[in-house]
Design an enzyme around this catalytic site. Structure first.
Site, mmCIF file in Angstrom:
data_model
loop_
_atom_site.group_PDB
_atom_site.id
_atom_site.type_symbol
_atom_site.label_atom_id
_atom_site.label_comp_id
_atom_site.label_asym_id
_atom_site.label_seq_id
_atom_site.Cartn_x
_atom_site.Cartn_y
_atom_site.Cartn_z
ATOM 1 N N ARG A 175 12.197 -61.934 55.427
ATOM 2 C CA ARG A 175 12.957 -63.127 55.791
ATOM 3 C C ARG A 175 12.281 -63.760 56.997
ATOM 4 O O ARG A 175 12.100 -63.094 58.021
ATOM 5 C CB ARG A 175 14.394 -62.743 56.109
ATOM 6 N N LYS A 235 21.931 -51.723 47.291
ATOM 7 C CA LYS A 235 21.545 -52.487 46.086
ATOM 8 C C LYS A 235 20.730 -51.619 45.130
ATOM 9 O O LYS A 235 20.997 -51.572 43.927
ATOM 10 C CB LYS A 235 20.721 -53.713 46.509
ATOM 11 N N LYS A 268 13.916 -53.925 55.032
ATOM 12 C CA LYS A 268 13.848 -55.393 55.125
ATOM 13 C C LYS A 268 12.944 -55.761 56.295
ATOM 14 O O LYS A 268 12.900 -55.061 57.305
ATOM 15 C CB LYS A 268 15.245 -55.972 55.381
ATOM 16 N N GLY A 277 24.421 -73.797 48.425
ATOM 17 C CA GLY A 277 23.008 -73.457 48.569
ATOM 18 C C GLY A 277 22.282 -73.673 47.252
ATOM 19 O O GLY A 277 22.494 -72.937 46.286
ATOM 20 N N VAL A 317 17.567 -69.724 44.001
ATOM 21 C CA VAL A 317 18.579 -69.049 43.175
ATOM 22 C C VAL A 317 19.715 -70.006 42.816
ATOM 23 O O VAL A 317 20.086 -70.148 41.642
ATOM 24 C CB VAL A 317 19.144 -67.805 43.904
ATOM 25 N N ALA A 339 23.595 -69.334 49.864
ATOM 26 C CA ALA A 339 22.834 -69.761 51.055
ATOM 27 C C ALA A 339 22.534 -68.495 51.863
ATOM 28 O O ALA A 339 21.996 -67.547 51.308
ATOM 29 C CB ALA A 339 23.645 -70.786 51.834
ATOM 30 N N ALA A 360 24.054 -64.617 48.032
ATOM 31 C CA ALA A 360 23.780 -64.427 49.458
ATOM 32 C C ALA A 360 23.942 -62.965 49.868
ATOM 33 O O ALA A 360 24.982 -62.356 49.602
ATOM 34 C CB ALA A 360 24.705 -65.303 50.290
ATOM 35 N N ASN A 361 22.916 -62.411 50.494
ATOM 36 C CA ASN A 361 22.981 -61.047 51.015
ATOM 37 C C ASN A 361 23.890 -61.013 52.235
ATOM 38 O O ASN A 361 23.894 -61.937 53.045
ATOM 39 C CB ASN A 361 21.580 -60.584 51.442
HETATM 40 P P1 NAI Z 1 16.350 -70.450 49.418
HETATM 41 O O1 NAI Z 1 15.868 -70.452 50.814
HETATM 42 O O2 NAI Z 1 15.458 -70.893 48.313
HETATM 43 O O3 NAI Z 1 17.703 -71.314 49.294
HETATM 44 C C1 NAI Z 1 18.726 -71.288 50.228
HETATM 45 C C2 NAI Z 1 19.386 -72.659 50.169
HETATM 46 O O4 NAI Z 1 20.565 -72.628 50.975
HETATM 47 C C3 NAI Z 1 18.514 -73.805 50.716
HETATM 48 O O5 NAI Z 1 18.531 -74.883 49.806
HETATM 49 C C4 NAI Z 1 19.193 -74.170 52.037
HETATM 50 O O6 NAI Z 1 19.028 -75.538 52.373
HETATM 51 C C5 NAI Z 1 20.634 -73.832 51.710
HETATM 52 N N1 NAI Z 1 21.483 -73.606 52.865
HETATM 53 C C6 NAI Z 1 21.207 -72.929 54.003
HETATM 54 N N2 NAI Z 1 22.284 -72.930 54.824
HETATM 55 C C7 NAI Z 1 23.262 -73.612 54.172
HETATM 56 C C8 NAI Z 1 24.602 -73.935 54.475
HETATM 57 N N3 NAI Z 1 25.177 -73.567 55.636
HETATM 58 N N4 NAI Z 1 25.316 -74.657 53.585
HETATM 59 C C9 NAI Z 1 24.755 -75.042 52.417
HETATM 60 N N5 NAI Z 1 23.491 -74.768 52.065
HETATM 61 C C10 NAI Z 1 22.751 -74.042 52.935
HETATM 62 O O7 NAI Z 1 16.865 -68.937 49.167
HETATM 63 P P2 NAI Z 1 17.128 -68.221 47.775
HETATM 64 O O8 NAI Z 1 15.931 -67.431 47.387
HETATM 65 O O9 NAI Z 1 17.732 -69.181 46.820
HETATM 66 O O10 NAI Z 1 18.232 -67.143 48.220
HETATM 67 C C11 NAI Z 1 19.569 -67.527 48.473
HETATM 68 C C12 NAI Z 1 20.338 -66.300 48.978
HETATM 69 O O11 NAI Z 1 20.297 -65.293 47.991
HETATM 70 C C13 NAI Z 1 19.785 -65.661 50.252
HETATM 71 O O12 NAI Z 1 20.860 -65.170 51.035
HETATM 72 C C14 NAI Z 1 18.940 -64.503 49.738
HETATM 73 O O13 NAI Z 1 18.833 -63.445 50.670
HETATM 74 C C15 NAI Z 1 19.774 -64.078 48.553
HETATM 75 N N6 NAI Z 1 19.011 -63.379 47.542
HETATM 76 C C16 NAI Z 1 17.909 -63.957 46.995
HETATM 77 C C17 NAI Z 1 17.184 -63.283 46.025
HETATM 78 C C18 NAI Z 1 15.980 -63.894 45.366
HETATM 79 O O14 NAI Z 1 15.486 -63.288 44.390
HETATM 80 N N7 NAI Z 1 15.496 -65.045 45.797
HETATM 81 C C19 NAI Z 1 17.577 -61.931 45.579
HETATM 82 C C20 NAI Z 1 18.813 -61.463 46.167
HETATM 83 C C21 NAI Z 1 19.475 -62.154 47.142
HETATM 84 N N1 PHE Z 2 14.790 -60.452 48.725
HETATM 85 C C1 PHE Z 2 15.361 -60.212 47.423
HETATM 86 C C2 PHE Z 2 16.591 -59.314 47.527
HETATM 87 O O1 PHE Z 2 17.242 -59.295 48.537
HETATM 88 C C3 PHE Z 2 14.309 -59.774 46.404
HETATM 89 C C4 PHE Z 2 13.626 -58.462 46.694
HETATM 90 C C5 PHE Z 2 14.101 -57.309 46.112
HETATM 91 C C6 PHE Z 2 12.470 -58.400 47.470
HETATM 92 C C7 PHE Z 2 13.452 -56.084 46.306
HETATM 93 C C8 PHE Z 2 11.834 -57.190 47.670
HETATM 94 C C9 PHE Z 2 12.322 -56.040 47.081
HETATM 95 O O2 PHE Z 2 17.026 -58.686 46.587
#
Ligand code: NAI
Ligand code: PHE
Length: 361
Positions: free
Chosen positions: A40, A64, A76, A180, A184, A238, A260-261
């Site tokens: 992150r 997880k 992490k 968000g 995702v 988000a 969201a984690n």
């Molecule tokens: P990203 O960074 O692509 O998207 C996050 C979005 O949330 C952005 O569009 C941002 O502008 C928006 N945002 C931030 N603060 C906000 C708020 N207060 N109100 C509304 N929108 C807001 O991140 P991604 O990859 O989509 O991940 C989203 C969440 O899911 C994170 O918490 C991440 O840790 C979690 N996650 C993601 C995984 C993945 O494979 N990408 C896997 C597991 C969990």
């Molecule tokens: N960051 C994502 C999650 O929180 C994807 C991820 C999974 C990255 C496992 C590395 C290892 O799940």
């Protein structure tokens, strides 16, 4: 800096005076296998906050992996940036990635990173030229590509499971509020729209809202209205910490299932939601699709079809957790935590074990 106690195994902290960045790696547990979890990269109020975030996120990765039956531990990385990523020049970002890779190498394979908020497959491609301890390179670089599509698939399975548990008749016609619209959230919104939901969306980035509104005909609301807008299903995609004891006491929805984690500020929020009759899909179960994708493809040798099938099964895992919570009058957070703790105590995840080099046994 005085660090508070932690039940994890290792915290590595490094500062780079040239860029002003702080690098934190939390290895929470290697009980089920080498630790893994994303990197992150964002601005923090200070290094103390960055350490706390890395540790809490690492702990969530342990749960997880255990809940998903994956043979990996939890870790992490947090890079506390001197300025938002978009404002950093290329040379600064490259230096940051180089230092991060050096830190990963010092851990010698006990921790493998991957993408998370503020990093993407392209960054994993750069890291992979400097260290073998990286998941989630782009397909062009020979990796499995972004974890986000599978995370979204799993979150949608969680939404469907939550809707069924709440006694609602499918997603069609329900008001689904996605917070968000990043990698995702935008995909989850697409699944929900395809299933006939009345889509409501919000993001702090107006361009992302406009794109989804145009594409899917969603209603856009202000980012500050997410906890007051009535909906059937709230889908937080988000960053974490949206639900505290106070916000959980009033949030007007029936089901909560998102990506969201660390969505809850503390586990006790699960009990507040239970008492209000809100069906909550615990974050570390609902968002496991990304981990299933990365570990499935890069450690367990699964093809894309198997990864998708295992990711859809997130819905079945949740159905079991909901049933357990109902039967014992406990929150879904407690039920999910107990399931993960059983796997950890046993030391044998459902899908086999790995040695520290990541090869399956
Ligand atoms: P990203 O960074 O692509 O998207 C996050 C979005 O949330 C952005 O569009 C941002 O502008 C928006 N945002 C931030 N603060 C906000 C708020 N207060 N109100 C509304 N929108 C807001 O991140 P991604 O990859 O989509 O991940 C989203 C969440 O899911 C994170 O918490 C991440 O840790 C979690 N996650 C993601 C995984 C993945 O494979 N990408 C896997 C597991 C969990
Ligand atoms: N960051 C994502 C999650 O929180 C994807 C991820 C999974 C990255 C496992 C590395 C290892 O799940």
């Amino acid at each position: 800096m005085a660090l508070p106690e932690w039940d994890g195994e290792l915290t590595s902290v490094r500062h780079d005076p040239d860029t002003g960045a702080w690098f934190v790696i939390g290895v929470h547990s290697t009980r089920l296998g080498p630790a893994s979890g994303g990197t992150r990269a964002m601005v923090y109020d200070g290094v103390t906050d960055a350490v706390a975030d890395a540790r809490r996120l690492a702990g969530a990765m342990t749960s997880k992996m255990a809940a998903a039956g994956l043979p990996m531990g939890g870790g992490k990385s947090v890079i506390a940036l001197p300025a938002p990523r978009a404002e950093l020049d290329d040379a600064t970002w490259r230096r940051i990635l180089h230092l991060h890779a050096a830190n990963l190498n010092l851990l010698g394979g006990n921790y493998t990173t991957g993408p998370d908020v503020g990093t993407a497959a392209a960054d994993m491609d750069v890291l992979a030229t400097l260290t073998p301890h990286v998941f989630g390179r782009s397909t062009a670089a020979g990796g499995p590509g972004s974890s986000a599509p599978m995370t979204a698939l799993g979150v949608f399975a969680a939404i469907e499971a939550g809707v069924a548990e709440a006694g609602l008749d499918g997603v069609e016609g329900l008001r689904v509020l996605v917070q968000g619209l990043g990698a995702v959230g935008a995909d989850v919104a697409r699944f929900a729209a395809r299933a006939g939901a009345k889509l409501i969306v919000t993001d702090v980035d107006p361009a992302r809202c406009a794109a989804v509104a145009d594409d899917l005909g969603a209603e856009v609301i202000g980012a500050d209205d997410v906890l007051s807008r009535a909906c059937d299903v709230l889908v937080p995609c988000a960053t974490g910490g949206l639900l505290s004891p106070a916000t959980a006491a009033t949030v007007p929805c029936t089901v909560i299932a998102g990506a969201a984690n660390n969505l809850l500020t503390e586990d006790a929020v699960g009990e507040v939601l239970r008492r209000r009759g809100i069906t909550y899909a615990p974050d570390f179960v609902a968002n496991a699709g990304g981990a299933i994708h990365l570990v499935g493809r890069e450690v367990l040798g699964w093809d894309a079809g198997e990864v998708a099938a295992r990711t859809r099964a997130v819905g079945d895992t949740l159905a079991g957790i909901f049933a357990d919570a109902r039967a014992h009058d406990i929150s879904t957070v407690t039920a999910a935590g107990r399931a993960a703790a059983r796997t950890l105590a046993d030391g044998r995840p459902a899908l086999g074990t790995t040695d520290t080099a990541g090869a399956q046994r």
